[in-house]
Design an enzyme around this catalytic site. Structure first.
Site, PDB file in Angstrom:
ATOM      1  N   GLU A  69       0.869  -1.169   0.000  1.00 45.06           N
ATOM      2  CA  GLU A  69       0.000   0.000   0.000  1.00 45.06           C
ATOM      3  C   GLU A  69       0.910   1.224   0.000  1.00 45.06           C
ATOM      4  O   GLU A  69       1.545   1.551   1.001  1.00 45.06           O
ATOM      5  CB  GLU A  69      -0.887  -0.026   1.247  1.00 45.06           C
ATOM      6  CG  GLU A  69      -2.006   0.982   1.266  1.00 45.06           C
ATOM      7  CD  GLU A  69      -2.827   0.867   2.538  1.00 45.06           C
ATOM      8  OE1 GLU A  69      -3.215   1.915   3.077  1.00 45.06           O
ATOM      9  OE2 GLU A  69      -3.069  -0.271   3.004  1.00 45.06           O
ATOM     10  N   ASP A  80      -4.283   9.673   9.789  1.00 44.51           N
ATOM     11  CA  ASP A  80      -2.968   9.159  10.151  1.00 44.51           C
ATOM     12  C   ASP A  80      -2.499   9.660  11.511  1.00 44.51           C
ATOM     13  O   ASP A  80      -2.706  10.818  11.878  1.00 44.51           O
ATOM     14  CB  ASP A  80      -1.947   9.541   9.081  1.00 44.51           C
ATOM     15  CG  ASP A  80      -2.266   8.915   7.740  1.00 44.51           C
ATOM     16  OD1 ASP A  80      -2.666   7.741   7.752  1.00 44.51           O
ATOM     17  OD2 ASP A  80      -2.126   9.588   6.710  1.00 44.51           O
TER      18      ASP A  80
END
Length: 292
Positions: A69, A80
């Site tokens: 990924e 994140d």
């Protein structure tokens, strides 16, 4: 004067839709038949620099990662945690551009793994959805993970991904309704990304018990393949998640190999790459054991 109709140029026809089988689903099914889940590893393009990020992805594949990924750094990565935020900032400070990610896709594909790009939708939209899809396909990429794109607003992406045979990886969380899970399962191509808990990415001491229940709900909603990420960082956690999912997604624990205790990029790149190789090898072993 009459125009000779036989010599007139035919109007340009739109490109037809791809009949290609999902590249990621093919990998997941092959591994299912072998009795183990996939090891899906995340790494940001351009961190700590472009050449090292490309080498890191090759190292990941060499040490057991089945699907890479590739993260596209973004200035406002709302999903994140601090580790990936630090890596993204470093890559952005290096001046990386969206165009460069296609080289990473090609390198991963040539190394022998499937390549997904994980990107916030604003970057894809500004690049041009059709252009990105075409270039992704030309580079040998499998598809996109889109953490902030919901099915209801992805009409253009569904059209272009179908046109080029690319996978669509949508995220669901423990608080997703059954109706939302069904909608996502129908629209997804490749697998559905089940987040192990609410919140941002990052290394955690344990994986939430809600993850297993969520995987069961997503399968009940009709998804043939469900992979789990967010918070998976240790061999024990990866092995545990692998007992009930089709793939184990690890990100922060891999990126962390390139950061020092102050969250700055390590100066010794070879030491960081060696740490990444060891971490991937250990996680691969744990994931491989989870179905036995």
């Amino acid at each position: 004067m009459m125009v000779n109709q036989s010599k007139q140029e035919s109007p340009a026809q739109p490109r037809g839709f791809s009949r290609a089988i999902s590249p990621v689903a093919t990998t997941l099914e092959t591994l299912r038949q072998e009795g183990r889940p996939a090891f899906i590893g995340y790494f940001p393009y351009g961190f700590p620099d472009v050449p090292t990020s490309l080498e890191a992805m090759r190292v990941m594949v060499q040490n057991g990662v089945d699907i890479v990924e590739i993260g596209l750094p973004y200035s406002d990565p709302v999903m994140d945690g601090p580790v990936i935020q630090a890596a993204s900032k470093c890559a952005i400070d290096n001046g990386v551009k969206v165009e460069g990610v296609f080289e990473a896709v090609q390198q991963v594909q040539e190394a022998g793994a499937k390549a997904l790009v994980m990107s916030y939708w604003n970057l894809i939209m500004h690049h041009g959805v059709a252009t990105f899809a075409q270039r992704m396909a030309e580079a040998g990429g499998a598809g996109l993970v889109t953490p902030d794109l919901i099915v209801d607003e992805s009409g253009e992406w569904i059209e272009q991904s179908d046109r080029y045979g690319l996978d669509r990886i949508y995220l669901v969380s423990p608080d997703s309704t059954d109706e939302r899970l069904q909608l996502t399962a129908r629209a997804a191509r490749g697998f559905v990304y089940a987040t192990s808990r609410m919140g941002v990415t990052g290394e955690r001491a344990s994986v939430s018990e809600s993850a297993e229940a969520l995987v069961a709900r997503v399968r009940q909603a009709g998804a043939p393949y469900v992979c789990v990420g967010i918070g998976v960082s240790t061999v024990r956690q990866a092995s545990q998640v692998g007992t009930y999912s089709d793939g184990v997604i690890v990100g922060s624990a891999l990126v962390h190999c390139f950061l020092d205790d102050q969250g700055r990029p390590r100066r010794d790149r070879r030491q960081a790459l060696d740490a990444l190789a060891s971490t991937c090898s250990d996680l691969h072993w744990g994931i491989s054991q989870s179905k036995k």
